[in-house]
Design an enzyme around this catalytic site. Structure first.
Site, PDB file in Angstrom:
ATOM      1  N   GLU A  26      56.016  43.408  31.864  1.00 33.03           N
ATOM      2  CA  GLU A  26      56.273  44.823  31.649  1.00 33.03           C
ATOM      3  C   GLU A  26      55.873  45.630  32.866  1.00 33.03           C
ATOM      4  O   GLU A  26      54.938  45.281  33.576  1.00 33.03           O
ATOM      5  CB  GLU A  26      55.450  45.325  30.455  1.00 33.03           C
ATOM      6  CG  GLU A  26      55.945  44.739  29.155  1.00 33.03           C
ATOM      7  CD  GLU A  26      55.102  45.157  27.964  1.00 33.03           C
ATOM      8  OE1 GLU A  26      55.433  44.735  26.856  1.00 33.03           O
ATOM      9  OE2 GLU A  26      54.123  45.904  28.134  1.00 33.03           O
ATOM     10  N   CYS A  52      52.843  51.332  36.980  1.00 33.60           N
ATOM     11  CA  CYS A  52      51.875  50.281  36.699  1.00 33.60           C
ATOM     12  C   CYS A  52      52.644  48.962  36.720  1.00 33.60           C
ATOM     13  O   CYS A  52      53.529  48.740  35.902  1.00 33.60           O
ATOM     14  CB  CYS A  52      51.254  50.562  35.330  1.00 33.60           C
ATOM     15  SG  CYS A  52      50.064  49.327  34.819  1.00 33.60           S
ATOM     16  N   CYS A  62      48.017  36.098  31.751  1.00 31.26           N
ATOM     17  CA  CYS A  62      46.844  36.086  32.644  1.00 31.26           C
ATOM     18  C   CYS A  62      46.004  34.878  32.279  1.00 31.26           C
ATOM     19  O   CYS A  62      45.820  34.583  31.096  1.00 31.26           O
ATOM     20  CB  CYS A  62      46.028  37.373  32.455  1.00 31.26           C
ATOM     21  SG  CYS A  62      44.639  37.526  33.593  1.00 31.26           S
ATOM     22  N   CYS A 105      39.728  37.937  29.108  1.00 31.39           N
ATOM     23  CA  CYS A 105      38.844  39.035  28.722  1.00 31.39           C
ATOM     24  C   CYS A 105      39.069  39.315  27.229  1.00 31.39           C
ATOM     25  O   CYS A 105      40.207  39.393  26.776  1.00 31.39           O
ATOM     26  CB  CYS A 105      39.146  40.270  29.560  1.00 31.39           C
ATOM     27  SG  CYS A 105      38.959  39.950  31.321  1.00 31.39           S
ATOM     28  N   CYS A 143      41.329  42.224  25.830  1.00 29.54           N
ATOM     29  CA  CYS A 143      42.638  42.435  26.473  1.00 29.54           C
ATOM     30  C   CYS A 143      43.724  41.605  25.806  1.00 29.54           C
ATOM     31  O   CYS A 143      43.592  40.389  25.656  1.00 29.54           O
ATOM     32  CB  CYS A 143      42.534  42.081  27.952  1.00 29.54           C
ATOM     33  SG  CYS A 143      44.127  42.146  28.803  1.00 29.54           S
ATOM     34  N   CYS A 182      47.167  50.664  28.577  1.00 26.19           N
ATOM     35  CA  CYS A 182      46.399  49.609  29.215  1.00 26.19           C
ATOM     36  C   CYS A 182      46.001  48.514  28.249  1.00 26.19           C
ATOM     37  O   CYS A 182      45.470  48.792  27.186  1.00 26.19           O
ATOM     38  CB  CYS A 182      45.062  50.178  29.661  1.00 26.19           C
ATOM     39  SG  CYS A 182      44.977  50.659  31.308  1.00 26.19           S
TER      40      CYS A 182
END
Ligand code: SAH
Ligand code: SF4
Length: 375
Positions: free
Chosen positions: A103, A116, A123, A127, A130, A353
């Site tokens: 995205e 962004c 990933c 975390c 996230c 985010c």
């Protein structure tokens, strides 16, 4: 996904640097003494004018254009979904091959607009707060796939040719989408160098911010090679808490991370390091945490970005209360740091985010869970 017939087998010029373009031209028989000039022309068409069609390249003869078109294309990412929020935020879900998606999000503000961008599909870091970190399929994006996000947004905003006098709709880049940019440094660096090149898109390094969860050994390279603004996802002031939130902390603990920040090229007062801090109820939101934060960063030119936690289905945390965020911000402000609380943008389109996650893997993951539940 198979490529459309017309472009199958053709390599994309987007993402090639000047050396790559020179080789591509040489491969189709452009004489050595013309290469520099032709690279310069191509560069302007690709990155100043934003053309996607070789026939538009009017200062190149037909034969050369045909030879280029036979072997190459000028691509854009394939958009599987484009959404616009009530607040003007725009989100693109991009298909990057193998059924995988990333995205990018455009956030318009009064005097600027930021894109962004994603650096990886998913990933590898995990975390705990996230959403991206819960995605299993991960791969690095190519330089062209990273740059392509920018070019696509410029297409959508109708911002070609590159404005020369400031006042750009797309004026800033934040590498804060999916992925850890310093785990894909070479491709990110290649894409950003193209974006910063003065003959093309010419975006200043001061308008680019790279956010890292703290890949200490690459922070120095990022400063030396790119010199862009650095944002660091700190999120906790004690190693035991940060170990839990950002597991990479076990490898590169807070003290080492802050040393790397101290050594980062600051270049004047306006270039501060941004410390990102996601506000999690009962985890890292106490006034004592705020006091410790200002103590830790006392000798670093810094600003603090407090991010209200954006929940996602199944997330193990809750957002800190407004009161807790206010009290936290007060301590940080009183210590002399700008500490804007990041207003979530594009919530209605899940563009905030940490909510970025390839929707395409969700059905697969839920199917897998169902299968696991059955067995
Ligand atoms: N991997 C890089 C950049 C992408 S994440 C990094 O971690 O810095 C961009 C920012 O969003 C980071 O500060 C990240 O910690 C934060 N973030 C991730 N999930 C979030 C969530 N659910 N709510 C609020 N912020 C989140
Ligand atoms: Fe990766 Fe950043 Fe999410 Fe951590 S916060 S899992 S590093 S994208």
């Amino acid at each position: 996904m198979t490529e459309p017939e017309s472009t199958a087998g053709r390599t994309d010029l987007v993402g090639m640097d000047r050396d790559d373009l020179g080789r591509a031209l040489s491969d189709i028989g452009v004489p050595e003494k013309q290469i520099r000039m032709r690279v310069g022309q191509l560069w302007l068409w690709l990155y100043r004018r934003g053309v996607t069609d070789f026939t538009a390249m009017t200062n190149m003869d037909k034969g050369l254009r045909a030879a280029l078109a036979e072997r190459h294309r000028i691509g854009r990412p394939e958009v599987s979904r484009a959404q616009t929020s009530v607040d003007g935020t725009r989100k693109w879900l991009l298909r990057v091959g193998g059924g995988q998606e990333v995205e990018s999000v455009y956030i318009p503000e009064d005097d600027r607009g930021s894109l962004c961008m994603s650096s990886q599909v998913g990933c590898t870091l995990t975390c705990r707060f996230c959403h991206t970190g819960t995605q299993r399929l991960v791969r690095n994006l190519e330089a062209g796939e990273i740059l392509g996000q920018f070019l696509l947004a410029r297409d959508a905003l109708g911002e070609w040719p590159t404005p020369v006098d400031g006042g750009r709709l797309l004026s800033n880049i934040v590498m804060m989408g999916m992925g850890e940019p310093l785990y894909n440094f070479d491709n990110v660096a290649k894409a950003l160098k193209i974006v910063m090149d003065g003959d093309g898109i010419a975006l200043s390094k001061r308008r680019i911010t790279l956010s890292t969860s703290g890949v200490v050994p690459l922070i120095e390279r990022c400063g030396a090679e790119l010199g862009v603004n650095l944002a660091v996802s700190l999120h906790a002031v004690r190693d035991d808490v940060r170990d839990e939130l950002v597991p990479l902390n076990r490898k590169y603990p807070i003290a080492e991370l802050l040393d790397a920040c101290r050594a980062y090229p600051a270049g004047g007062n306006s270039r501060r390091i941004t410390f990102e801090y996601v506000m999690l109820k009962g985890v890292n939101d106490a006034v004592e945490d705020a006091r410790e934060l200002v103590r830790l960063i006392a000798d670093i030119p810094a600003k603090v970005n407090l991010i209200p936690f954006n929940p996602w289905p199944g997330a193990p945390y809750e957002c800190a209360s407004n009161n807790a965020i206010r009290r936290f911000a007060e301590v940080v402000n009183d210590a002399g740091y700008a500490s804007p609380v990041r207003t979530p943008r594009g919530r209605d389109i899940m563009a905030a985010c940490g909510q970025l996650k390839s929707a395409s893997v969700k059905p697969a993951a839920s199917a897998r869970r169902r299968a696991e539940a059955r067995s």
